[in-house]
Write a protein that holds these residues in place. Structure first.
Motif, mmCIF file in Angstrom:
data_model
loop_
_atom_site.group_PDB
_atom_site.id
_atom_site.type_symbol
_atom_site.label_atom_id
_atom_site.label_comp_id
_atom_site.label_asym_id
_atom_site.label_seq_id
_atom_site.Cartn_x
_atom_site.Cartn_y
_atom_site.Cartn_z
ATOM 1 N N ALA A 21 0.795 -1.266 0.113
ATOM 2 C CA ALA A 21 -0.035 -0.105 -0.038
ATOM 3 C C ALA A 21 0.620 0.974 -0.014
ATOM 4 O O ALA A 21 0.626 2.318 -0.636
ATOM 5 C CB ALA A 21 -0.939 0.028 1.148
ATOM 6 N N HIS A 22 1.812 1.253 0.777
ATOM 7 C CA HIS A 22 2.741 2.553 1.047
ATOM 8 C C HIS A 22 3.443 2.743 -0.385
ATOM 9 O O HIS A 22 3.488 4.014 -1.074
ATOM 10 C CB HIS A 22 3.602 2.548 2.039
ATOM 11 N N ALA A 80 -6.820 -6.112 -2.502
ATOM 12 C CA ALA A 80 -7.562 -6.014 -3.740
ATOM 13 C C ALA A 80 -6.630 -6.761 -4.928
ATOM 14 O O ALA A 80 -7.695 -7.247 -5.809
ATOM 15 C CB ALA A 80 -7.478 -4.539 -4.267
ATOM 16 N N GLY A 81 -5.496 -7.190 -4.984
ATOM 17 C CA GLY A 81 -4.802 -7.774 -5.822
ATOM 18 C C GLY A 81 -4.997 -9.564 -5.423
ATOM 19 O O GLY A 81 -4.430 -10.165 -6.267
ATOM 20 N N LYS A 138 -11.062 -0.382 1.522
ATOM 21 C CA LYS A 138 -9.790 0.998 1.838
ATOM 22 C C LYS A 138 -9.394 1.095 0.553
ATOM 23 O O LYS A 138 -9.211 0.213 -0.264
ATOM 24 C CB LYS A 138 -8.902 0.048 2.688
ATOM 25 N N VAL A 139 -9.426 2.464 0.212
ATOM 26 C CA VAL A 139 -9.133 2.959 -0.956
ATOM 27 C C VAL A 139 -8.190 4.096 -0.914
ATOM 28 O O VAL A 139 -8.201 5.019 -0.071
ATOM 29 C CB VAL A 139 -10.397 3.437 -1.726
ATOM 30 N N LEU A 177 -7.777 -1.068 -2.044
ATOM 31 C CA LEU A 177 -6.598 -1.371 -1.541
ATOM 32 C C LEU A 177 -7.128 -2.710 -0.769
ATOM 33 O O LEU A 177 -6.425 -4.010 -0.730
ATOM 34 C CB LEU A 177 -6.022 -0.644 -0.224
ATOM 35 N N GLU A 178 -8.385 -2.701 -0.033
ATOM 36 C CA GLU A 178 -8.767 -3.610 0.564
ATOM 37 C C GLU A 178 -10.604 -3.727 0.566
ATOM 38 O O GLU A 178 -10.851 -2.574 0.228
ATOM 39 C CB GLU A 178 -8.635 -3.566 2.165
#
Length: 365
Positions: A21-22, A80-81, A138-139, A177-178
């Motif tokens: 994410a970072h 998400a991946g 989470k975006v 992201l999630e």
């Protein structure tokens, strides 16, 4: 929205993965500062869907892994991946499934891609759409800031449903992201029957069944035969199957339908019409397949796009050029001015620099 602290879970409910994410946030901040368009990529199995995006690839497929899964609470949270097949395999180990039956368009299909496309499979009219299963996300916004929208339990998803905006947005509002999803128990029994019926007769039969409390979980017409799937308690499935009769549906039909491998679904240029289930559709030349009891119509046709869209609109729905759009050709039905203005305001709120998948849904957006 105040979020409850997550409880630690047994290691069996959390899968190995990677949190990048970072790094993704750094890329987004740099792109926004430079005005560099980004083409968000996961498994890239839906690259055909939507308008072409000219941008630098932002690969989120490395951001993967199941973060939180408690089978007794019927909720799963994953990055998400994460491959959607990995999620479904984990759910199956616990006798559960994703109720909206996401289309699987390739081995690389990811959770983020499934949510971003907002597409659902044959169970959709009976179990709900993708957005109905989303509890929270989470975006990353255009400033590279992580936003948590919604929650992971039902009582925490009231209020502004920003998380549901991500379903079908094709990545134009942010980088997922999630995702937290509500899951469902697998049915105790499942049977599928088919009938050689023309569509008008088949439609009447489907309407009759949908007005009754029968365990219907699929209703599709392939142009020649009506296919009905029954899922639920064993006694109810057996009783309904005995009542309706019919022949056995060919093995693999529902799996092939979900994977877009039936009839016209594999054609290079394909329309998807979403209309009221009992709408009367004017004749169009081409190859048809009806799913969702008639509310989703797949059409392989060389008819002019304006005619296809006009016929869908006259029926109370809309038409999407699902696959095969020429460069610059509209994929989604053009929006009226007021709705387009609303879309522009949403885009500006989440992505002020306009770097996320610009033009993927509509030109200039």
């Amino acid at each position: 929205m105040c979020m409850p602290e997550r409880r630690p879970l047994p290691t069996s409910t959390v899968s190995e993965g990677a949190d990048i994410a970072h790094a993704l946030a750094d890329r987004v901040r740099a792109a926004s500062a430079a005005g560099q368009p980004l083409r968000i990529v996961g498994g890239d199995t839906k690259a055909f869907y939507g308008r072409a995006v000219n941008g630098e690839a932002l690969d989120v497929s490395g951001h993967r892994g199941v973060v939180d899964y408690e089978p007794s609470e019927l909720v799963i949270t994953a990055r998400a991946g994460t491959p959607i097949t990995q999620i479904e395999d984990l759910l199956a180990d616990h006798g559960q499934m994703l109720a909206f039956e996401p289309p699987i368009l390739g081995a690389g299909s990811t959770l983020g891609g499934v949510v971003a496309a907002g597409l659902a499979g044959p169970r959709r009219p009976f179990s709900g759409a993708v957005r109905d299963s989303i509890l929270g996300v989470k975006v990353l916004n255009g400033a590279g800031e992580p936003l948590r929208l919604g929650g992971t339990v039902f009582k925490n998803v009231a209020g502004f449903d920003g998380f549901r905006l991500m379903a079908g947005a094709l990545g134009c509002l942010g980088v997922l992201l999630e995702v937290s999803l509500r899951v469902a128990p697998n049915p105790s029994a499942e049977v599928s029957r088919s009938f050689e019926l023309a569509w008008p007769t088949a439609e009447a039969r489907v309407t009759h069944l949908m007005r009754r409390p029968v365990p219907l979980s699929g209703a599709a017409h392939d142009g020649r035969r009506l296919h009905l799937r029954l899922s639920g308690a064993a006694a109810a499935v057996a009783a309904t199957a005995a009542e309706i009769g019919g022949d056995d549906t060919p093995s693999g039909f529902w799996s092939d339908l979900r994977r877009r491998r039936v009839g016209p679904l594999a054609q290079p240029r394909l329309w998807r019409l979403s209309v009221p289930r009992t709408a009367k559709i004017a004749d169009l030349p081409g190859w048809w397949l009806r799913d969702w009891g008639g509310a989703e119509i797949w059409l392989d046709s060389q008819a002019p796009p304006a005619r296809v869209r006009a016929i869908a609109a006259d029926a109370g729905g809309h038409a999407t050029l699902y696959r095969g759009a020429e460069p610059g050709e509209d994929v989604f039905t053009p929006l009226p001015a007021g709705l387009l203005a609303l879309h522009r305001r949403l885009k500006a709120a989440f992505d002020p620099a306009g770097v996320f998948n610009p033009g993927r849904m509509y030109e200039g957006l």
